[in-house]
Design a protein around this motif. Structure first.
Motif, PDB file in Angstrom:
ATOM      1  N   LYS A  13       0.828  -1.205   0.000  1.00 44.80           N
ATOM      2  CA  LYS A  13       0.000   0.000   0.000  1.00 44.80           C
ATOM      3  C   LYS A  13       0.865   1.258   0.000  1.00 44.80           C
ATOM      4  O   LYS A  13       0.602   2.232  -0.723  1.00 44.80           O
ATOM      5  CB  LYS A  13      -0.919  -0.001   1.227  1.00 44.80           C
ATOM      6  CG  LYS A  13      -2.028  -1.033   1.190  1.00 44.80           C
ATOM      7  CD  LYS A  13      -2.867  -0.975   2.462  1.00 44.80           C
ATOM      8  CE  LYS A  13      -4.005  -1.969   2.417  1.00 44.80           C
ATOM      9  NZ  LYS A  13      -4.831  -1.945   3.657  1.00 44.80           N
ATOM     10  N   SER A  17       1.099   3.964  -2.995  1.00 43.52           N
ATOM     11  CA  SER A  17       0.701   5.333  -2.667  1.00 43.52           C
ATOM     12  C   SER A  17       1.801   6.317  -3.043  1.00 43.52           C
ATOM     13  O   SER A  17       1.534   7.390  -3.596  1.00 43.52           O
ATOM     14  CB  SER A  17       0.382   5.437  -1.173  1.00 43.52           C
ATOM     15  OG  SER A  17       0.058   6.766  -0.816  1.00 43.52           O
ATOM     16  N   ASP A  25      -4.861   1.292  -1.898  1.00 42.09           N
ATOM     17  CA  ASP A  25      -5.289   0.251  -0.965  1.00 42.09           C
ATOM     18  C   ASP A  25      -5.899  -0.927  -1.711  1.00 42.09           C
ATOM     19  O   ASP A  25      -5.555  -2.091  -1.468  1.00 42.09           O
ATOM     20  CB  ASP A  25      -6.307   0.811   0.033  1.00 42.09           C
ATOM     21  CG  ASP A  25      -5.665   1.669   1.102  1.00 42.09           C
ATOM     22  OD1 ASP A  25      -4.434   1.884   1.010  1.00 42.09           O
ATOM     23  OD2 ASP A  25      -6.367   2.115   2.016  1.00 42.09           O
TER      24      ASP A  25
END
Length: 396
Positions: A13, A17, A25
């Motif tokens: 994640k 990101s 996610d």
């Protein structure tokens, strides 16, 4: 560093990101499920397990082989928890001793890489398959977890340049699949040479050395379900048997399941949703309810697969109902009383039978006793394991 599944997911994640992936996610979940070839149900039951540690299926396979008289050496990435087991060796040693073995048995052998990175033992499983010149058996416990080709993905990575397609490609007629699915004629997996049914779903009967009891007077729920939403493949069955219950029937679903995932339940009364628990706590959580219903998705039904959860629920002391659509060949139980009482057609049928055991402790205890007798009648653990070893020995 060897990570837990949870640590791996969090890292995925974070990296997505940082790369400005819009839905990092969600994409991390999808990548992990694909790369490790697992479902969220497995993750939430094993999120604190170290990656590379032996799964229940692997440990069960080893135990069945050992009890059947085979001389077993298990090769994997050795963790500190494995070092006390003298039959577990580092996977590098396999290549130094490859000619000393009569059979190669693979459990959950898919390549494990995530976010472009790979565990160093992942491609080595494929290399081992191509180097081993004697029969190779793949333990096909889950109809969604067959082998997958990996060479295109590996060779496209910088770290994969040390391999060749010849080393990694699974060739046709290479693997004997041993499966718990009865309809072997419908199975056509990568590298399949043969596909043979053996009731390996009974492995909880090999692994568990005692029977457990649900305390009727202390149960918090009348019915529960342990697992995941499974991508919606079981949504209709979940709604049929776990939603819409009357106020006097308490139901819980626990694991990676949330009410907002369901779209087809309308105004039906929803069950209580519990949190995921670690693997060590699964039995304890299951035993908080008097009963469960074993359901399946279309693939399980098509292949006539009775999952190990059926056996676990009986061993853990629950009244274990079975959706008759799932057990379409009527083979879960042999006792005619159990066939009639524990096979359920729909919600109305289940409610009637749940109330019967809820209001009659003696009936509850009688059903539990009959389940255990039915499960173990004629079952000889050593013979089961001997026959398993003989089957493997017969494959050429």
């Amino acid at each position: 560093k060897i990570m837990t599944l949870r640590e791996l997911l969090l890292r995925g994640k974070k990296e997505l990101s940082q790369a400005d992936v819009p839905d990092s996610d969600y994409d991390a979940w999808i990548l992990m499920e694909y790369a490790l070839n697992i479902e969220k149900s497995y993750y939430f039951l094993h999120e604190n397990d170290k990656i590379g540690s032996a799964s229940n299926e692997a440990l069960a396979t080893i135990k069945m082989l050992q009890l059947g008289g085979a001389d077993v050496t298990a090769f994997t990435k050795v963790l500190s928890s494995d070092k006390q087991k003298n039959y577990i060796k580092d996977y590098h040693d396999f290549f130094n001793n490859i000619d000393n073995f009569d059979r190669l048995v693979i459990v959950n052998g898919n390549l494990n890489f995530f976010g472009g990175k790979c565990s160093d033992d992942g491609p080595e499983i494929y290399r081992a398959i191509n180097l081993f010149k004697k029969p190779i058996i793949y333990m096909f416990y889950d109809p969604y977890l067959g082998m997958k080709q990996c060479y295109k993905s590996v060779l496209s990575k910088e770290w994969g340049k040390k391999y060749t397609q010849e080393q990694l490609e699974i060739k046709p007629n290479t693997l004997h699949y041993i499966t718990q699915c009865k309809q072997t004629n419908l199975i056509n997996e990568i590298g399949q040479k043969s596909c043979i049914y053996y009731p390996i779903e009974k492995f909880p009967m090999i692994m568990e050395n005692e029977l457990y009891k649900v305390d009727f007077d202390k149960t918090e729920f009348d019915l529960n379900y342990a697992g995941t939403f499974r991508g919606g493949r079981r949504e209709e069955s979940m709604i049929e048997f776990f939603f819409g219950m009357p106020e006097d029937i308490k139901v819980q679903m626990f694991g990676n399941i949330k009410l907002e995932q369901f779209t087809k339940h309308g105004e039906l009364r929803a069950p209580e949703f519990g949190k995921a628990v670690t693997h060590e706590k699964v039995r304890e959580q299951i035993q908080k309810a008097k009963a469960t219903v074993i359901i399946g998705d279309p693939r399980y039904i098509e292949l006539d697969d009775i999952a190990e959860r059926f056996y676990e629920s009986i061993i853990y002391g629950q009244v274990t109902f079975v959706d008759e659509k799932y057990d379409r060949t009527n083979r879960a139980y042999n006792n005619p009383i159990l066939k009639q009482f524990l096979r359920v057609k729909n919600r109305e049928d289940l409610v009637y039978k749940l109330k019967a055991i809820k209001n009659d402790k003696q009936l509850f205890e009688d059903i539990i006793r009959l389940q255990v007798e039915d499960l173990y009648k004629g079952f000889d653990k050593i013979k089961f394991c001997n026959d398993f070893v003989n089957l493997i020995g017969s494959l050429n």
